[in-house]
Design an enzyme around this catalytic site. Structure first.
Site, PDB file in Angstrom:
ATOM      1  N   GLU A  87       0.843  -1.193   0.000  1.00 23.05           N
ATOM      2  CA  GLU A  87       0.000   0.000   0.000  1.00 23.05           C
ATOM      3  C   GLU A  87       0.879   1.245   0.000  1.00 23.05           C
ATOM      4  O   GLU A  87       1.843   1.332   0.756  1.00 23.05           O
ATOM      5  CB  GLU A  87      -0.878   0.038   1.258  1.00 23.05           C
ATOM      6  CG  GLU A  87      -1.783  -1.165   1.435  1.00 23.05           C
ATOM      7  CD  GLU A  87      -3.133  -1.011   0.737  1.00 23.05           C
ATOM      8  OE1 GLU A  87      -3.376   0.058   0.145  1.00 23.05           O
ATOM      9  OE2 GLU A  87      -3.930  -1.971   0.804  1.00 23.05           O
ATOM     10  N   ASP A  92      -7.478   1.884  -7.392  1.00 26.44           N
ATOM     11  CA  ASP A  92      -6.158   2.255  -6.871  1.00 26.44           C
ATOM     12  C   ASP A  92      -5.039   1.429  -7.533  1.00 26.44           C
ATOM     13  O   ASP A  92      -5.306   0.320  -7.989  1.00 26.44           O
ATOM     14  CB  ASP A  92      -6.124   2.074  -5.339  1.00 26.44           C
ATOM     15  CG  ASP A  92      -6.357   0.650  -4.889  1.00 26.44           C
ATOM     16  OD1 ASP A  92      -7.415   0.075  -5.222  1.00 26.44           O
ATOM     17  OD2 ASP A  92      -5.465   0.090  -4.219  1.00 26.44           O
TER      18      ASP A  92
HETATM   19 ZN   LIG Z   1      -6.212  -1.607  -3.086  1.00 25.14          ZN
END
Ligand SMILES: [Zn+2]
Length: 200
Positions: A135, A181
């Site tokens: 992330e 994302d």
């Molecule tokens: Zn994600």
């Protein structure tokens, strides 16, 4: 204050140390925050995929403890209107890279973290089984920080020494229509340049 007599005493010194993965799949330079949201990978499954994500909690705000709270099941649903919908989710990733390049690890790389959800890559479903999730603290439409690209490239180089990584993709690539994302703000060409052999 940076004191060369005490390497490791400052963040700047830490960035010069060699990043490495131990035999249990933990990165030496990462701040370790253990997440209970993991389980074993299916037996005999090689890690061949890296999944890049973007996340910020609350959305668009940086620097708070929302992400680490979410990944450790400690998010207060009353702390922000957005949190009510996600506070009960059991999710995690192996790593988080914050805006300043800080590396945080939640799950050992040999374990299965719960970051991809319903997903498929090259016809193979359940990407959590065979991937490592990284992330980046950020948002789809806001440029990621230079320090994040630097740390991401360092981390990927180290992971490639241990795991037979075939592909590096975004969450949106393995869950199209459901996830966006790390978004159009993520500069894949920049990452490729950083990973090129000449850039070492
Ligand atoms: Zn994600």
């Amino acid at each position: 204050m940076s004191d060369p007599a005490f390497p490791g005493a400052t963040g700047l010194s830490a960035t010069r140390r060699q990043l490495a993965l131990d035999e249990r799949g933990f990165a030496n330079l990462a701040r370790q925050v253990r997440s209970p949201n993991h389980d074993p990978r299916p037996a005999g499954t090689a890690v061949s995929l890296l999944v890049v994500h973007g996340i910020s909690l609350p959305p668009g705000e940086y620097g708070g403890d929302g992400i680490t709270r979410l990944f450790t099941n400690r998010l207060d649903p009353r702390a922000h209107p957005y949190y009510a919908a996600i506070a009960g989710m059991k999710v995690s990733a192996h790593f988080l890279i914050r805006r300043d390049g800080e590396l945080i690890q939640f799950v050992g790389c040999f374990e299965r973290a719960w970051h991809a959800g319903a997903s498929a890559w090259k016809g193979r479903e359940r990407c959590n089984d065979f991937s490592i999730g990284i992330e980046l603290e950020g948002a789809d439409d806001v440029a990621y920080a230079a320090a994040q690209y630097t740390m991401l490239a360092r981390l990927i180089r180290v992971l490639r020494r241990t795991f037979p990584i075939d592909d590096i993709v975004g969450h949106a690539d393995i869950a199209p229509g459901r996830k966006t994302d790390p978004g159009p703000a993520f500069d894949w060409a920049r990452l490729r340049r950083l990973l090129a052999p000449r850039a070492r």
